[in-house]
Design a protein around this motif. Structure first.
Motif, PDB file in Angstrom:
ATOM      1  N   GLN A  49      26.670  18.540   9.566  1.00  0.00           N
ATOM      2  CA  GLN A  49      25.615  19.756   9.402  1.00  0.00           C
ATOM      3  C   GLN A  49      26.163  20.980  10.126  1.00  0.00           C
ATOM      4  O   GLN A  49      26.875  21.140  10.829  1.00  0.00           O
ATOM      5  CB  GLN A  49      24.343  19.321   9.878  1.00  0.00           C
ATOM      6  N   VAL A  50      25.442  22.203   9.644  1.00  0.00           N
ATOM      7  CA  VAL A  50      25.493  23.412  10.257  1.00  0.00           C
ATOM      8  C   VAL A  50      25.257  23.518  11.671  1.00  0.00           C
ATOM      9  O   VAL A  50      23.977  23.337  11.842  1.00  0.00           O
ATOM     10  CB  VAL A  50      25.132  24.654   9.108  1.00  0.00           C
ATOM     11  N   LEU A  51      25.795  24.293  12.347  1.00  0.00           N
ATOM     12  CA  LEU A  51      25.503  24.479  13.936  1.00  0.00           C
ATOM     13  C   LEU A  51      25.622  26.194  14.012  1.00  0.00           C
ATOM     14  O   LEU A  51      26.447  26.881  13.857  1.00  0.00           O
ATOM     15  CB  LEU A  51      26.079  23.941  14.962  1.00  0.00           C
ATOM     16  N   ALA A  52      24.359  26.709  14.259  1.00  0.00           N
ATOM     17  CA  ALA A  52      24.242  28.257  14.619  1.00  0.00           C
ATOM     18  C   ALA A  52      24.084  28.187  16.013  1.00  0.00           C
ATOM     19  O   ALA A  52      24.773  27.902  16.943  1.00  0.00           O
ATOM     20  CB  ALA A  52      23.427  28.781  13.546  1.00  0.00           C
ATOM     21  N   GLY A  53      22.729  28.601  16.266  1.00  0.00           N
ATOM     22  CA  GLY A  53      22.403  28.926  17.917  1.00  0.00           C
ATOM     23  C   GLY A  53      22.172  27.407  18.560  1.00  0.00           C
ATOM     24  O   GLY A  53      21.958  27.389  19.723  1.00  0.00           O
ATOM     25  N   GLY A  54      21.937  26.498  17.716  1.00  0.00           N
ATOM     26  CA  GLY A  54      21.540  25.211  18.329  1.00  0.00           C
ATOM     27  C   GLY A  54      20.255  24.916  18.676  1.00  0.00           C
ATOM     28  O   GLY A  54      20.038  23.828  19.358  1.00  0.00           O
ATOM     29  N   GLN A  55      19.380  25.804  18.584  1.00  0.00           N
ATOM     30  CA  GLN A  55      18.051  25.885  19.321  1.00  0.00           C
ATOM     31  C   GLN A  55      17.118  24.830  18.691  1.00  0.00           C
ATOM     32  O   GLN A  55      16.313  24.204  19.079  1.00  0.00           O
ATOM     33  CB  GLN A  55      17.187  27.133  19.225  1.00  0.00           C
ATOM     34  N   ASP A  56      17.375  24.352  17.314  1.00  0.00           N
ATOM     35  CA  ASP A  56      16.784  23.514  16.546  1.00  0.00           C
ATOM     36  C   ASP A  56      17.515  22.237  16.155  1.00  0.00           C
ATOM     37  O   ASP A  56      17.224  21.098  16.774  1.00  0.00           O
ATOM     38  CB  ASP A  56      16.146  23.915  15.181  1.00  0.00           C
ATOM     39  N   ILE A  57      18.582  22.323  15.784  1.00  0.00           N
ATOM     40  CA  ILE A  57      19.362  21.227  15.499  1.00  0.00           C
ATOM     41  C   ILE A  57      19.932  20.291  16.769  1.00  0.00           C
ATOM     42  O   ILE A  57      19.682  18.990  16.535  1.00  0.00           O
ATOM     43  CB  ILE A  57      20.935  21.636  14.704  1.00  0.00           C
TER      44      ILE A  57
ATOM     45  N   GLY B  54      18.990  31.635  19.273  1.00  0.00           N
ATOM     46  CA  GLY B  54      18.465  31.279  17.850  1.00  0.00           C
ATOM     47  C   GLY B  54      18.950  32.454  17.022  1.00  0.00           C
ATOM     48  O   GLY B  54      19.120  33.646  17.437  1.00  0.00           O
ATOM     49  N   THR B  55      19.458  32.056  15.823  1.00  0.00           N
ATOM     50  CA  THR B  55      20.010  33.010  14.825  1.00  0.00           C
ATOM     51  C   THR B  55      18.952  33.284  13.656  1.00  0.00           C
ATOM     52  O   THR B  55      17.794  32.159  13.405  1.00  0.00           O
ATOM     53  CB  THR B  55      21.255  32.709  14.244  1.00  0.00           C
ATOM     54  N   VAL B  56      19.132  34.296  12.949  1.00  0.00           N
ATOM     55  CA  VAL B  56      18.303  34.504  11.772  1.00  0.00           C
ATOM     56  C   VAL B  56      18.658  33.253  10.915  1.00  0.00           C
ATOM     57  O   VAL B  56      17.522  32.714   9.989  1.00  0.00           O
ATOM     58  CB  VAL B  56      18.944  35.864  11.253  1.00  0.00           C
TER      59      VAL B  56
ATOM     60  N   SER C 172       8.860  28.984  10.233  1.00  0.00           N
ATOM     61  CA  SER C 172       9.595  30.216  10.456  1.00  0.00           C
ATOM     62  C   SER C 172       8.838  31.483  10.128  1.00  0.00           C
ATOM     63  O   SER C 172       8.144  31.848   9.125  1.00  0.00           O
ATOM     64  CB  SER C 172      10.757  30.465   9.324  1.00  0.00           C
ATOM     65  N   ASP C 173       8.722  32.264  11.185  1.00  0.00           N
ATOM     66  CA  ASP C 173       8.079  33.693  11.141  1.00  0.00           C
ATOM     67  C   ASP C 173       8.936  34.742  10.381  1.00  0.00           C
ATOM     68  O   ASP C 173       8.265  35.595   9.537  1.00  0.00           O
ATOM     69  CB  ASP C 173       7.917  34.174  12.550  1.00  0.00           C
ATOM     70  N   LEU C 174      10.266  34.546  10.532  1.00  0.00           N
ATOM     71  CA  LEU C 174      11.081  35.426   9.806  1.00  0.00           C
ATOM     72  C   LEU C 174      10.836  35.334   8.172  1.00  0.00           C
ATOM     73  O   LEU C 174      10.944  36.343   7.452  1.00  0.00           O
ATOM     74  CB  LEU C 174      12.655  35.403  10.208  1.00  0.00           C
TER      75      LEU C 174
HETATM   76  C1  LIG Z   1      10.303  26.211  22.072  1.00  0.00           C
HETATM   77  C2  LIG Z   1      10.635  26.809  20.604  1.00  0.00           C
HETATM   78  C3  LIG Z   1       9.840  27.950  20.284  1.00  0.00           C
HETATM   79  C4  LIG Z   1       9.930  28.300  18.940  1.00  0.00           C
HETATM   80  N1  LIG Z   1       9.346  29.338  18.440  1.00  0.00           N
HETATM   81  C5  LIG Z   1       9.313  29.723  17.250  1.00  0.00           C
HETATM   82  C6  LIG Z   1       8.440  30.691  16.665  1.00  0.00           C
HETATM   83  O1  LIG Z   1       7.280  31.096  17.265  1.00  0.00           O
HETATM   84  N2  LIG Z   1       8.784  31.087  15.252  1.00  0.00           N
HETATM   85  C7  LIG Z   1       9.918  30.777  14.862  1.00  0.00           C
HETATM   86  O2  LIG Z   1       9.999  31.275  13.656  1.00  0.00           O
HETATM   87  N3  LIG Z   1      10.607  29.680  15.166  1.00  0.00           N
HETATM   88  C8  LIG Z   1      10.306  29.477  16.425  1.00  0.00           C
HETATM   89  N4  LIG Z   1      11.429  28.572  16.856  1.00  0.00           N
HETATM   90  C9  LIG Z   1      12.553  28.194  16.189  1.00  0.00           C
HETATM   91  C10 LIG Z   1      13.621  28.828  16.421  1.00  0.00           C
HETATM   92  O3  LIG Z   1      13.572  30.188  15.975  1.00  0.00           O
HETATM   93  C11 LIG Z   1      14.790  28.285  15.805  1.00  0.00           C
HETATM   94  O4  LIG Z   1      14.917  26.825  16.515  1.00  0.00           O
HETATM   95  C12 LIG Z   1      15.894  29.045  15.765  1.00  0.00           C
HETATM   96  O5  LIG Z   1      15.885  30.293  15.286  1.00  0.00           O
HETATM   97  C13 LIG Z   1      17.234  28.440  15.326  1.00  0.00           C
HETATM   98  O6  LIG Z   1      18.124  29.154  15.194  1.00  0.00           O
HETATM   99  P1  LIG Z   1      19.678  28.497  15.696  1.00  0.00           P
HETATM  100  O7  LIG Z   1      20.650  29.668  15.288  1.00  0.00           O
HETATM  101  O8  LIG Z   1      19.575  27.901  17.007  1.00  0.00           O
HETATM  102  O9  LIG Z   1      19.817  27.315  14.540  1.00  0.00           O
HETATM  103  P2  LIG Z   1      20.393  25.891  14.766  1.00  0.00           P
HETATM  104  O10 LIG Z   1      19.445  24.987  15.258  1.00  0.00           O
HETATM  105  O11 LIG Z   1      21.914  25.810  15.198  1.00  0.00           O
HETATM  106  O12 LIG Z   1      20.335  25.273  13.308  1.00  0.00           O
HETATM  107  C14 LIG Z   1      18.886  24.956  12.656  1.00  0.00           C
HETATM  108  C15 LIG Z   1      18.983  24.519  11.380  1.00  0.00           C
HETATM  109  O13 LIG Z   1      19.536  25.430  10.587  1.00  0.00           O
HETATM  110  C16 LIG Z   1      20.646  24.951   9.925  1.00  0.00           C
HETATM  111  N5  LIG Z   1      21.329  26.157   9.766  1.00  0.00           N
HETATM  112  C17 LIG Z   1      21.474  27.124  10.890  1.00  0.00           C
HETATM  113  N6  LIG Z   1      22.259  28.221  10.405  1.00  0.00           N
HETATM  114  C18 LIG Z   1      22.459  27.996   9.088  1.00  0.00           C
HETATM  115  C19 LIG Z   1      23.164  28.997   7.930  1.00  0.00           C
HETATM  116  N7  LIG Z   1      23.779  30.106   8.354  1.00  0.00           N
HETATM  117  N8  LIG Z   1      23.076  28.268   6.954  1.00  0.00           N
HETATM  118  C20 LIG Z   1      22.639  26.964   6.351  1.00  0.00           C
HETATM  119  N9  LIG Z   1      21.834  26.550   7.303  1.00  0.00           N
HETATM  120  C21 LIG Z   1      22.228  26.702   8.719  1.00  0.00           C
HETATM  121  C22 LIG Z   1      21.242  23.891  10.659  1.00  0.00           C
HETATM  122  O14 LIG Z   1      22.047  23.181  10.111  1.00  0.00           O
HETATM  123  C23 LIG Z   1      20.021  23.327  11.345  1.00  0.00           C
HETATM  124  O15 LIG Z   1      19.632  22.478  10.419  1.00  0.00           O
HETATM  125  C24 LIG Z   1      11.047  27.805  18.108  1.00  0.00           C
HETATM  126  C25 LIG Z   1      11.980  26.995  19.000  1.00  0.00           C
HETATM  127  C26 LIG Z   1      11.880  26.234  20.000  1.00  0.00           C
HETATM  128  C27 LIG Z   1      12.684  25.370  20.422  1.00  0.00           C
END
Ligand SMILES: Cc1cc2nc3c(=O)[nH]c(=O)nc-3n(C[C@H](O)[C@H](O)[C@H](O)COP(=O)(O)OP(=O)(O)OC[C@H]3O[C@@H](n4cnc5c(N)ncnc54)[C@H](O)[C@@H]3O)c2cc1C
Lengths: 726, 327
Positions: free
Chosen positions: B29-37, B110-112, B164-166
């Protein structure tokens, strides 16, 4: 041999006149503030010993189940696993979510390996109906989950008091009557540091060392003696710093016993701290309750009759709720009746939590007082004053009313209405507590080089206890706080109390004072040879001792200590007359309610609290603020959530178990009631947590007329109260 | 968590090449900022054998075109988005949405792209021991269980609400995303990015497992349009939306609304546009009457579960407050 300061003292210790105090009754920064703020303080969680194993627990995810098998084979072959053990076997049942649901323990070389191995344990089990709500527990054919012997239902024996007929008669004659049913959810302690221990085994002739996140450094050796197979005197417990307990950390618990057992079995140090999810599952809670309260008042606003029917919801434990009328007085004692029982669910048992039962009782009682005031068109503060006996409460209520801006508030005897969906309101609540004082000891050591150590086996849960262990001695000997080293958190030190019921200060402070006083008199006996005046006629201030009334005859501290040929050890003990445990408080809250969205924003909270002599005003205000914050969080957000179908605990993360954060915190004013001039000390941690959420609920009602009878005051609750459930 | 390989490709093609064409629980799977995955992996909800990092693909630019449109790279952090100097003036609603997310730590990492592709926050989905439709199971416990946070629109057979808020604001702004896969690049309007549970359960978007979202394009907004994003957090300090509204309103010289767009967040498995609410505003002067009518129109088709009916009141109230702030 060292000098001994035993023997009959020339005079009794006393806290002294407030105007004479140089250290106490002032703002004293915490002596351990810098190490905590810079991350150098070592909590139990932070302990790392050579060769240490990391242990983790496997907790069954649903409350009730029959175990078919627990297969450890795959898990035991995982990398790094050193010890693995099942706590249940085929045919056993899991009876409730809590310590009975712990199925296995794994210890491995790293915490990650332990967690990975847990996931490889194969459990086959058949789920049984969950019984996680009051309604499920009371169903006719509900499985019996109560732990009471021979229980045939989930309802404990009702505690009935008073005469219902007398209460009914009084209520029938009352001019105003209110009856409401209140539902209060279970609250978690949510300590920043989870429960747990690090156990370092030792050969038979050496003490076992246990680092424990505990409210009872002194009691923990006994709690582990049997598991460790040795006498408590050969177990040393250390709690150098501790991240909160709130009543949930009195004993080692199952997690402590398992840490000890694994350490014994493997012969290696074991680190077993609960994960956050474990913590929510097995580390106790504040019981919920359901209370139907009926109260009546006469035309003067005096309470004349009261009836309470309440269920305490403490899971497999009993729960707590003090009997009515809570703090307020009903004119005729005989016109009060109550029936309080426990309803058991298959969920983790409640434990003591900061004023057990009191916030629950406060929530219902303050609501009734508000509503009766409105029915009678009476001012909320006046209504309270008429029904509170203590003039301490009266002055405190007036004080918080002034601070919150009550006199200028437009609707003091009726709720307001929202303008464009916005409304502002004010509410009130009161508290009482009886913080005990009991046997405790302290050694004060003064060395020839001028260094001073104050040592007692108390623990600082985050309250600031460590600071007064030094400060009381500094005051007595005319030193600054940094010249005294406080030693606590070690079971080898002179014994002190378990920190519960706000007894810590009331017990340990008199013993520290007594030791310091004895040290002072022993030093005066030496000084007498130099300065000529008898023991008891010296003043100790600013690092010098001088003959009272003749400042020219004086010695600096360092010269006094130079008179010692060996360390002086003064042993102090609890002195009852230095303690008095009877305290009062009043709180007020101002909130804004958006009636379109259900948002409750707390704008300001005020507390006025007495406690005798404040040892440390900064720590006292900090405790009061902490009480207000914990009550605010309880009122606004906290709620344990079980899935009612299968029984999963859904709120086992800090994501879903919502605690107030910085944005929720209002302007807070902590007023120390300085009209209380009692020359005694006591703890006061519990009182300020009692009425905050009640005051907030009162303020919501005062703002817009919505009486929330359920907690927490989230948007769904506010909107459903205003507009009905969709 | 299960061991995994970390891939750090230098090109988009190489990255796509590392990804599987079909979903499986242990596929890369894709890893961006890792905050969710990383959290879903820690809880063993997903168990990918490899993560393909976007870190070296240079997708982290915000580029404003001359005409007021903007292209935002997938790995732009939420914090960078919130801090972009043009954002406050040009797209205040997007800035507001970015600022409302998580905590500073989460926004900085976290990324867009990750935000748009994050997985549901339903407590049942996130619970490591619960089986559900979204995890290959055969039940949605939220339907008859704890559904306070669940969807009031578009639910069934699963009832999560999109976190997602965005996404909510981007839909209101008429954004399009660029997606690259083995067959090259395609552009998908945000309105077509998300799927409902009735269409798919193992994913929330039209991306196939070997596609990467590379950027988001926001077109120039209509002249005179004013927009806002209002999010209701149960815990103000940090929280996902209990409900949220993104609105855009254009007014004529007489003050009458000529164009409007209303999108709801936190109430459906995808950002939920309510054209009827927009229609209730068009032709009316901005005022409580029109706002109330728009609110009624917004919730007319709501289908709440046992514990989330309050969201109907909440959406009406939020829309009223958002429009009030724009007036
Ligand atoms: C405590 C907490 C509070 C949060 N509060 C909010 C909030 O209030 N509002 C809100 O909107 N979000 C909230 N989030 C979510 C947060 O915004 C997302 O976890 C973060 O933006 C994910 O971005 P990332 O780059 O870390 O993604 P990752 O964790 O790296 O990836 C997330 C998912 O997206 C996939 N992915 C990532 N980038 C791409 C890409 N370019 N193309 C295809 N697939 C992709 C990955 O495979 C994975 O499944 C919160 C998260 C946490 C942990």
């Amino acid at each position: 041999m060292s000098h001994s300061a035993k023997g009959s003292p020339a005079s009794e210790p006393s806290w002294g006149k407030r105007s004479d105090l140089d250290v106490l009754n002032r703002d004293i920064p915490r002596v351990d503030g810098p190490v905590k703020a810079t991350g150098q303080a070592i909590y139990t969680h932070d302990v790392r010993l050579p060769d240490m194993l990391w242990a983790r627990l496997l907790i069954h995810p649903v409350p009730r189940a029959e175990i078919e098998s627990i297969d450890l084979e795959a898990a035991s072959e995982m990398p790094g696993v050193v010890h693995i053990e099942a706590l249940k076997e085929s045919g056993d049942t899991v009876r409730y979510h809590g310590d009975d649901a712990v199925l296995a323990v794994v210890a491995a070389e790293t915490p990650e390996q332990a967690a990975d191995a847990l996931r490889e344990i194969r459990v086959k089990a058949t789920s049984l109906p969950p019984v996680v709500t009051r309604a499920q527990a009371l169903e006719d054919d509900a499985p019996v989950v109560s732990r009471r012997r021979n229980a045939d239902a989930n309802v404990g024996r009702a505690n009935e008091r008073g005469d219902a007929a007398r209460a009914d008669a009084a209520l029938a004659e009352a001019v105003a009557v209110v009856e409401r049913t209140f539902e209060i959810p279970v609250q978690h302690h949510a300590c920043l540091e989870t429960h747990g221990h690090v156990v370092q085994p030792a050969p038979d002739d050496e003490p076992v060392t246990v680092y424990a996140s505990t409210q009872s450094v002194g009691g923990t050796p006994r709690g582990l003696a049997r598991t460790l197979g040795r006498d408590a005197s050969r177990i040393r417990v250390l709690t150098p710093h501790m991240g909160g307990g709130f009543g949930s950390k009195f004993g080692p618990g199952l997690e402590g016993a398992l840490a000890a057992r694994v350490a014994n079995t493997t012969g290696r140090p074991v680190h077993l701290m609960l994960t956050r999810a474990d913590e929510f599952a097995i580390a106790g809670n504040r019981s919920g309750s359901r209370q139907t309260l009926k109260v009546g008042a006469d035309s003067e606003g005096r309470l004349v009759g009261l009836k309470l029917e309440a269920d305490k919801l403490g899971g497999v434990s009993g729960g707590s709720l003090p009997g009515p009328p809570y703090i307020y007085t009903v004119a005729d004692d005989d016109a009060v009746s109550s029936k309080i029982r426990s309803v058991h669910t298959a969920t983790d048992g409640s434990r003591a939590m900061r004023a057990p039962g009191h916030p629950q009782a406060s929530f219902a009682m303050e609501a009734a007082v508000d509503e009766l005031a409105y029915l009678l068109g009476m001012d909320l503060v006046e209504m309270r004053i008429r029904n509170l006996e203590s003039d301490v409460h009266h002055r405190q209520l007036r004080r918080v009313a002034e601070e919150i801006g009550w006199a200028e508030h437009p609707h003091r005897d009726r709720p307001g209405t929202a303008v464009n969906g916005r409304a502002v309101g004010i509410g009130f609540g009161v508290s009482v507590w009886g913080p005990g004082g009991r046997s405790s000891r302290c050694d004060v050591t003064v060395r020839p080089d001028g260094s001073v150590v104050s040592a007692t086996a108390t623990q600082d849960l985050g309250t600031g206890a460590r600071t007064y262990v030094a400060a009381i001695v500094a005051e007595e000997l005319g030193l600054t706080v940094d010249m005294v080293e406080a030693r606590i958190g070690d079971s080898d030190l002179p014994p002190s109390v378990t920190s519960g019921g706000s007894v810590t200060t009331g017990s340990s402070a008199p013993a520290i004072k007594d030791a310091a006083h004895k040290a002072r008199e022993a030093l005066e006996a030496l000084v007498a040879d130099v300065l000529g005046a008898p023991v008891g006629s010296y003043s100790w201030k600013g690092g010098r001792v001088s003959v009272r009334g003749d400042a020219s005859r004086s010695l600096p501290w360092i010269a006094v200590c130079a008179l010692l040929r060996e360390p002086l050890v003064a042993q102090g003990e609890f002195r009852d007359f230095l303690h008095e445990g009877r305290i009062h408080g009043a709180q007020a809250a101002r909130v804004e309610v958006d009636t379109l969205t259900g948002r409750v924003k707390v704008l300001k909270m005020v507390t006025c609290q007495d406690q005798g002599l404040p040892l440390n005003r900064l720590a006292l205000r900090s405790q009061i603020n902490g009480g207000m914050i914990q009550a605010l969080s309880y009122g606004l957000l906290e709620q344990r959530v079980f899935d009612e179908q299968d029984g999963f605990l859904l709120s086992d993360t800090l994501d879903l178990y919502k605690l107030a954060g910085a944005q929720e915190i209002p302007e807070m004013v902590a007023l120390i009631d300085d009209e209380d001039e009692r020359p005694s000390v006591c703890g006061m941690a519990e009182a300020p947590v009692i009425p905050g959420h009640s005051a907030i609920a009162g303020a919501i009602h005062n703002a817009c007329g919505a009486r929330l009878t359920r907690m927490p005051f989230t948007a769904d609750n506010v909107l459903e109260t205003l507009y009905g459930k969709i | 968590m299960k061991d995994f390989d970390l891939k750090l490709p230098d090109s988009l093609d190489a990255a796509v090449g590392e990804l599987p064409s079909e979903y499986s629980r242990d596929g890369a799977q894709v890893l961006a900022g890792g905050q969710d995955i990383v959290t879903v992996m820690k809880d063993a909800i997903e168990r990918p054998a490899a993560l393909v990092s976007l870190q070296r693909l240079g997708l982290d630019a915000i580029e404003w075109d001359g005409d007021g449109g903007v292209t935002i790279g997938a790995t732009v952090t939420i914090q960078a988005l919130a801090e972009d100097p043009n954002m406050e003036f040009s797209l205040p609603a997007l800035r507001e949405a970015a600022r409302s997310i998580g905590s500073p730590q989460i926004r900085s990492q976290g990324t867009v792209g990750g935000n748009l592709n994050q997985r549901p926050r339903c407590p049942y989905y996130r619970h490591p021991s619960v089986s559900c439709f979204k995890k290959g199971g055969s039940v949605c416990l939220a339907e008859f269980g704890f559904n306070k946070y669940a969807a009031i629109f578009g639910g069934g057979p699963s009832y999560y609400s999109h976190p997602s808020d965005l996404a909510t604001v981007l839909l209101m702004l008429g954004a399009t995303v660029s997606i690259t896969g083995p067959a090259g690049e395609r552009r998908v309007p945000l309105s077509e990015l998300y799927l409902l549970p009735e269409d798919a359960l193992d994913t929330e978007t039209v991306l196939s497992p070997d596609e990467i979202l590379t950027s988001v394009h926001i077109p120039a907004q209509p002249p005179g349009a004013r927009s806002s994003y209002l999010k209701f957090k149960e815990r103000a300090s940090y929280d996902f939306a209990l409900a949220a509204v993104a609105v855009s309103v254009t007014r004529g010289d007489d003050g009458v609304v000529t164009e409007a767009r209303v999108v709801l967040g936190g109430v459906a498995p995808k950002p939920w546009e309510v054209p009827a609410a927009a229609r209730a505003l068009v032709g009316e002067p901005m005022g409580p009457q029109a706002w109330t009518a728009a609110g009624e129109a917004a919730v007319a088709d709501a289908d709440p579960l046992e514990h989330n009916g309050y969201k109907i009141h909440l959406v009406k109230g939020l829309l009223f407050r958002a429009l009030e702030a724009l007036a």
